[in-house]
Design a protein around this motif. Structure first.
Motif, PDB file in Angstrom:
ATOM      1  N   ALA A  77     -14.727  -9.954  25.895  1.00 13.17           N
ATOM      2  CA  ALA A  77     -13.808  -8.878  25.949  1.00 13.17           C
ATOM      3  C   ALA A  77     -14.220  -8.014  27.137  1.00 13.17           C
ATOM      4  O   ALA A  77     -13.343  -7.235  27.782  1.00 13.17           O
ATOM      5  N   ARG A  87      -8.818  -6.044  22.955  1.00 14.71           N
ATOM      6  CA  ARG A  87      -9.128  -7.178  23.490  1.00 14.71           C
ATOM      7  C   ARG A  87      -9.720  -8.332  22.655  1.00 14.71           C
ATOM      8  O   ARG A  87      -9.933  -9.561  22.857  1.00 14.71           O
ATOM      9  N   MET A  88     -10.559  -7.861  21.611  1.00 15.97           N
ATOM     10  CA  MET A  88     -11.086  -8.882  20.747  1.00 15.97           C
ATOM     11  C   MET A  88     -10.358  -9.339  19.644  1.00 15.97           C
ATOM     12  O   MET A  88     -10.714 -10.394  19.070  1.00 15.97           O
ATOM     13  N   SER A 142     -17.607 -12.648  21.088  1.00 20.55           N
ATOM     14  CA  SER A 142     -16.122 -11.916  21.484  1.00 20.55           C
ATOM     15  C   SER A 142     -16.243 -10.853  22.159  1.00 20.55           C
ATOM     16  O   SER A 142     -15.325 -10.256  23.046  1.00 20.55           O
TER      17      SER A 142
END
Length: 100
Positions: free
Chosen positions: A82, A52-53, A78
């Protein structure tokens, strides 16, 4: 005579030059714990968070390492994003612990 008698621990840390270091370490521990809690609540693995990051699993491990003070605000933002969170950073007045 002991110069620290009558002072509190925060005063001691400030006098010894460790206040900022200790405060930063404590903040890092809290942030890492909050990230871990959000991951548990959402059932997100480290691998999934890294995806996700758009980063590596190693970077996630560093972010979650409570003893590693090297997390940047960008990494924190981040990771929070996420996990559907946002970061708030603010300055607060220092509380004077000494009585006049």
């Amino acid at each position: 005579m002991n110069q620290h008698i009558g002072s509190d621990f925060d005063d001691f840390l400030a006098n010894e030059g460790f206040a900022e270091e200790v405060s930063a370490a404590a903040l890092k521990r809290v942030i890492a714990w909050q990230l871990e809690q959000a991951m548990k609540e959402q059932k997100v693995s480290k691998k999934a968070l890294a995806e996700r990051m758009k980063t590596s699993r190693t970077a996630v491990d560093r972010a979650l390492d409570q003893s590693d003070p090297g997390m940047t605000l960008a990494t924190l933002a981040s990771a929070a994003r996420a996990l559907g969170q946002r970061v708030e950073v603010r300055l607060v007045p220092e509380v004077c612990s000494r009585q006049p």
